[in-house]
Design an enzyme around this catalytic site. Sequence first.
Site, PDB file in Angstrom:
ATOM      1  N   HIS A 197      14.967   4.653 -91.302  1.00 46.17           N
ATOM      2  CA  HIS A 197      14.021   4.606 -92.441  1.00 46.17           C
ATOM      3  C   HIS A 197      14.287   3.432 -93.387  1.00 46.17           C
ATOM      4  O   HIS A 197      15.421   2.993 -93.552  1.00 46.17           O
ATOM      5  CB  HIS A 197      14.106   5.916 -93.237  1.00 46.17           C
ATOM      6  N   HIS A 230      15.358 -10.820 -83.535  1.00 51.24           N
ATOM      7  CA  HIS A 230      15.435 -10.118 -82.249  1.00 51.24           C
ATOM      8  C   HIS A 230      16.454  -8.994 -82.380  1.00 51.24           C
ATOM      9  O   HIS A 230      17.642  -9.258 -82.622  1.00 51.24           O
ATOM     10  CB  HIS A 230      15.850 -11.092 -81.139  1.00 51.24           C
TER      11      HIS A 230
HETATM   12  O1  JB3 Z   1      17.875  -9.402 -73.517  1.00 47.49           O
HETATM   13  C1  JB3 Z   1      16.790  -9.171 -73.040  1.00 47.49           C
HETATM   14  C2  JB3 Z   1      16.398  -7.768 -72.711  1.00 47.49           C
HETATM   15  N1  JB3 Z   1      15.876 -10.129 -72.815  1.00 47.49           N
HETATM   16  C3  JB3 Z   1      16.146 -11.546 -73.028  1.00 47.49           C
HETATM   17  C4  JB3 Z   1      15.015 -12.188 -73.824  1.00 47.49           C
HETATM   18  C5  JB3 Z   1      14.821 -11.556 -75.171  1.00 47.49           C
HETATM   19  O2  JB3 Z   1      15.325 -13.573 -74.009  1.00 47.49           O
HETATM   20  C6  JB3 Z   1      16.256 -12.238 -71.661  1.00 47.49           C
HETATM   21  O3  JB3 Z   1      17.295 -11.640 -70.911  1.00 47.49           O
HETATM   22  C7  JB3 Z   1      16.493 -13.756 -71.842  1.00 47.49           C
HETATM   23  O4  JB3 Z   1      17.783 -13.966 -72.245  1.00 47.49           O
HETATM   24  C8  JB3 Z   1      15.486 -14.322 -72.813  1.00 47.49           C
HETATM   25  O5  JB3 Z   1      14.292 -14.261 -72.092  1.00 47.49           O
HETATM   26  P1  JB3 Z   1      13.361 -15.563 -71.897  1.00 47.49           P
HETATM   27  O6  JB3 Z   1      13.003 -16.131 -73.199  1.00 47.49           O
HETATM   28  O7  JB3 Z   1      12.283 -15.146 -70.971  1.00 47.49           O
HETATM   29  O8  JB3 Z   1      14.401 -16.575 -71.222  1.00 47.49           O
HETATM   30  P2  JB3 Z   1      14.268 -17.965 -70.545  1.00 47.49           P
HETATM   31  O9  JB3 Z   1      14.574 -17.807 -69.096  1.00 47.49           O
HETATM   32  O10 JB3 Z   1      15.079 -18.906 -71.356  1.00 47.49           O
HETATM   33  O11 JB3 Z   1      12.736 -18.343 -70.624  1.00 47.49           O
HETATM   34  C9  JB3 Z   1      12.135 -18.998 -71.677  1.00 47.49           C
HETATM   35  C10 JB3 Z   1      10.877 -19.619 -71.101  1.00 47.49           C
HETATM   36  O12 JB3 Z   1      10.134 -20.177 -72.190  1.00 47.49           O
HETATM   37  C11 JB3 Z   1      11.148 -20.745 -70.099  1.00 47.49           C
HETATM   38  O13 JB3 Z   1      10.382 -20.581 -68.935  1.00 47.49           O
HETATM   39  C12 JB3 Z   1      10.776 -21.999 -70.875  1.00 47.49           C
HETATM   40  O14 JB3 Z   1      10.297 -23.047 -70.062  1.00 47.49           O
HETATM   41  C13 JB3 Z   1       9.683 -21.464 -71.782  1.00 47.49           C
HETATM   42  N2  JB3 Z   1       9.468 -22.305 -72.960  1.00 47.49           N
HETATM   43  C14 JB3 Z   1      10.403 -22.860 -73.785  1.00 47.49           C
HETATM   44  N3  JB3 Z   1       9.808 -23.630 -74.715  1.00 47.49           N
HETATM   45  C15 JB3 Z   1       8.270 -22.703 -73.382  1.00 47.49           C
HETATM   46  C16 JB3 Z   1       8.477 -23.546 -74.493  1.00 47.49           C
HETATM   47  N4  JB3 Z   1       7.043 -22.410 -72.915  1.00 47.49           N
HETATM   48  C17 JB3 Z   1       5.973 -22.958 -73.540  1.00 47.49           C
HETATM   49  N5  JB3 Z   1       4.728 -22.675 -73.115  1.00 47.49           N
HETATM   50  N6  JB3 Z   1       6.113 -23.808 -74.607  1.00 47.49           N
HETATM   51  C18 JB3 Z   1       7.340 -24.127 -75.123  1.00 47.49           C
HETATM   52  O15 JB3 Z   1       7.426 -24.917 -76.080  1.00 47.49           O
END
Ligand code: JB3
Length: 198
Positions: A124, A133
């Site tokens: 609450h 996050h």
């Molecule tokens: O802990 C948990 C349950 N989840 C985590 C989540 C909150 O954060 C997870 O385990 C990961 O650690 C993380 O997930 P996320 O963000 O999906 O992780 P990552 O693999 O780093 O993916 C980020 C994606 O965002 C990548 O595919 C990047 O290319 C993309 N990205 C980064 N900057 C972007 C940009 N995409 C777009 N369209 N534009 C951007 O500027």
Amino acid sequence: MILIGASGHAKVILDILERNNRKIKCLVDANPNIKQLCGYKVEHDADFDFTNQQAILSIGSNAIRKKLAEHLPCNFVIGIHPQSVLDSTVNVKEGTVIMAGVVINRDTQVGKHVIINTSSSIDHDCVIEDYVHISPNATLCGTVHVGEGTQIGAGAVVSPNIKIGKWAVIGAGAVVIRDIPDFAVVVGSPGKIIKYTN
Ligand code: JB3
């Protein structure tokens, strides 16, 4: 609607949107090598028109979500898993996602582009500022304040009436029993500051 970011976090948000019968047009990622995710087409920033798209920023990095939220011309929407429990007084702002098994109790306020991750518990009168996050299984007791951009690690516990500053990092499993200043990195039980992010 669209998801911006096409990796692990997007998979979890896709599930929420499918359960809410939302129509997903595509995902958009900065990485041109990612072509699809969970059967959805992935478009790329360089050749995608974001104007007036209904969107969620499906990127776990709090800093990247903030940067994109401030300059993309999208209409950001909320994603709430149907198996979460939110008191009717809980206020949730644009772009925020709330995962399965979350409980949020009375008079808590949740800001913009926040992630309230799987099975976390927020009691609450808490205030969760923008771009926070709350990781899986974290527990925030009553009247906790979490500042902008802060990450609360998986399984961390925050005692009642604690104020955590902005862009801090609370490590997985930490137990926070004192107020935490901006940018502090905290680990252990009881939680101790080991460094600052800025
Ligand atoms: O802990 C948990 C349950 N989840 C985590 C989540 C909150 O954060 C997870 O385990 C990961 O650690 C993380 O997930 P996320 O963000 O999906 O992780 P990552 O693999 O780093 O993916 C980020 C994606 O965002 C990548 O595919 C990047 O290319 C993309 N990205 C980064 N900057 C972007 C940009 N995409 C777009 N369209 N534009 C951007 O500027």
